[in-house]
Design a protein around this motif. Structure first.
Motif: not given
Ligand SMILES: Cc1cc2nc3c(=O)[nH]c(=O)nc-3n(C[C@H](O)[C@H](O)[C@H](O)COP(=O)(O)OP(=O)(O)OC[C@H]3O[C@@H](n4cnc5c(N)ncnc54)[C@H](O)[C@@H]3O)c2cc1C
Length: 582
Positions: A24, A62, A241, A270, A396
């Protein structure tokens, strides 16, 4: 380095300094940070890059106005710094967003905000003009030195209703301030990936792959495309993850040594709505409003449609989430509350999506009050295996600073210096971004023979990376596809350059075809044909892809096959009308 070369290299030499689990935005960010410092780093993502929460955000970049009432000042300050950096480093995808807050009361929310700040209650309440004014004054204060965007302003009731006549007439006033939005968050993930990979062969990444505990210090890498497994030996593992963090820890720690749960995610959904009257009424603004229950909702113009959200519901397994019918009803009800004059017909909902906010474990009964901040914790293992650095939380907007924080902790452990700072590093199509974009587009058209209109579309889609795309397109015969905005060579470029393994990678994440509600069945089939030819797929394999894609669209995004094929017919009607009038 392609996928086969990456696999071969790992088979021959299974030792890596760092294995990042999760592709992600946060996993990609820490991958890029480490790659740029020369660390031997491998990223594995079980699905496609940015297919989890990083594809499900509200697309806001934001500071987080409402986190102020939780007392999260340092998070808001850090987010505003990162927001402003993104406006400079990724101007092709991140842009200012004037945001209007309708105000229904004068004093409400103030007393509650103070008691909440003192820790005496967690209950949400309505926010009145004074509470909103205080928040916006803090916002302006925190950004006063950079001042990239105008300060907030208030409008009285009459002026507000004159500008947005469809608003709930119960409003007392409105406040307008500036934040930002991101048009292609999934593409930003790919740009970070490419920036990291460009550092050299010490940086490698695989989507559709994961690792599992195999023995002390050893992990089994499972390649979900070729179906192979082999051993790798990382010195350190980063668990990035997101909402899956505890599930992933379950597969990389031996039984009996699994850490305590770290995460308590909440689901948000959404809708994308195709209603030109609503879109035009917004006049380029986001409406950031509270529903009758005090929950914040948003709506703003997005790629010619309107994005509306979101919900906030506790969930355990991020793998199964989708926008349920009661969430759709909630979102539409909230819209009807703030804009009672606008009615949305079911067929105007052209796409929907859901994801899980990776929030730290919390017993708070009000999901909106769970802290939004991020931190890292290192879990040492008793079995001689590598330590695991867990990245917890994270918006994000703050992906760069969170990746930097995790990378600095890793560099310290590895005894390696930081060579490159990413704070002011433009990336992807934001590099060498022109002041005069019209001139840049005309120069590109003149030097490659492509039409100015097409060059402008590609610039809007890829920023300055349009240069690479156009040169690839110009190297062989090209022709338009059923969606005239895309051509055969452009899709081939994405397949070559952007780690595409499945049809949904192309239609949902490398392009905005699906989310913008512009995808027809003809277009999906044409793109599948190109991917199948590039990958040498059999007819059976292509048919499986077709079914996989339609299932994802139906089950995850609420788009039926009949809707996609109706868009074929609409498109041919449009062509006939154009031909007749021409
Ligand atoms: C409804 C909603 C609205 C939001 N709005 C905003 C916004 O407007 N602005 C903002 O700044 N933030 C916003 N956020 C927060 C933001 O989207 C998240 O905090 C951010 O995208 C998290 O990124 P990440 O990489 O930590 O998680 P993720 O994007 O979930 O990535 C984690 C990844 O790990 C992978 N994974 C899981 N298990 C394994 C494994 N065992 N082996 C390999 N890969 C694995 C998954 O497939 C996934 O792709 C929002 C979130 C949500 C849900």
């Amino acid at each position: 380095m392609n996928r086969v070369e990456t696999m071969d290299g790992l088979r021959q030499s299974p030792k890596v300094d760092v294995c990042v689990l999760g592709g992600g935005i946060n996993g990609l960010s820490v991958f890029r940070e480490l790659a740029l410092q020369g660390v031997n780093v491998l990223l594995v993502e079980q699905g496609d890059y940015c297919s989890g929460a990083s594809a499900a955000l509200s697309r806001m970049v934001h500071g987080g106005l409402r986190y102020l009432e939780n007392g999260e000042f340092s998070l808001v300050q850090e987010s505003l710094v990162e927001r402003d950096r993104l406006l400079r480093n990724a101007p092709h995808y991140v842009a200012p967003l004037p945001t209007m807050v309708p105000v229904f009361d004068v004093f409400s929310g103030l007393a509650n905000g103070i008691v909440r700040f003192l820790g005496l209650t967690r209950r949400p309440s309505r926010r009145g003009a004074v509470a909103i004014k205080t928040g916006l004054a803090i916002y302006d204060f925190l950004t006063r030195k950079r001042a990239l965007m105008p300060r907030h302003q208030f409008r009285g009731r009459r002026a507000t209703l004159a500008k947005w006549p469809a608003l709930n007439p119960g409003i007392r006033s409105s406040a307008t301030y500036y934040d930002a939005w991101v048009s292609h968050p999934e593409r930003i993930g790919i740009e970070l990936l490419r920036d990291g990979l460009s550092a050299g062969p010490h940086a490698r990444a695989l989507n559709y792959a994961t690792i599992e505990q195999a023995g002390a210090g050893d992990f089994q890498l499972r390649d979900g495309i070729a179906g192979e497994t082999f051993r790798i030996q990382p010195t350190l593992v980063i668990n990035a993850t997101g909402g899956w963090i505890d599930i992933a820890n379950g597969s990389i720690f031996p039984e009996g040594a699994r850490p305590e749960p770290l995460m308590g995610g909440t689901k948000g959904s959404h809708l994308i709505i195709d209603n030109p009257a609503l879109r035009d009424m917004l006049d380029g603004h986001m409406i950031y409003y509270e529903n009758e229950d005090g929950r914040i909702c948003i709506l703003f113009p997005y790629l010619g449609k309107v994005l509306v959200g979101s919900t906030d519901i506790r969930v355990d397994d991020p793998g199964t989430v989708r926008c349920e019918s009661d969430e759709r009803d909630y979102i539409l009800q909230s819209l009807a509350f703030v804009l009672p004059g606008i009615r949305i017909r079911p067929e105007e909902i052209v796409f929907q999506f859901a994801g899980v906010r990776p929030l730290p474990a919390s017993k708070d009964s009000f999901t909106g009050r769970i802290p939004r901040d991020h931190f890292c914790t290192v879990i040492e293992r008793g079995d001689g295996g590598p330590p695991v650095l867990c990245m917890i939380g994270g918006k994000w907007t703050t992906f760069r600073s969170f990746g930097e924080l995790a990378a600095d902790m890793v560099l310290e452990r590895l005894g390696r210096p930081r060579r490159i700072n990413t704070a002011e590093r433009a990336f992807g199509g934001g590099r060498a971004f022109p002041q005069d974009s019209g001139g840049w587009v005309r120069d590109l058209a003149a030097s490659t023979g492509i039409s100015i209109d097409r060059a402008a579309i590609l610039f809007a889609r890829y920023g300055t990376e349009a240069d690479d795309v156009v040169r690839f397109i110009a190297a062989a015969p090209d022709h338009p596809l059923p969606h005239a905005g895309y051509s055969l060579r452009e899709i081939q470029y994405l397949i070559h350059a952007e780690a595409v393994e499945h049809l949904d990678d192309l239609l949902l994440r490398r392009t905005t075809l699906a989310i913008s509600g512009e995808l027809s069945l003809d277009m999906a089939d044409a793109v599948l044909g190109l991917l199948a030819a590039e990958r040498g797929w059999s007819a059976e394999r292509a048919a499986e892809e077709h079914i996989r894609f339609l299932t994802i669209m139906r089950e995850r995004h609420g788009v039926a096959e009949t809707t996609l094929s109706a868009r074929n017919e609409r498109r041919s009607e449009l062509c006939e009308t154009t031909a007749r009038s021409g």
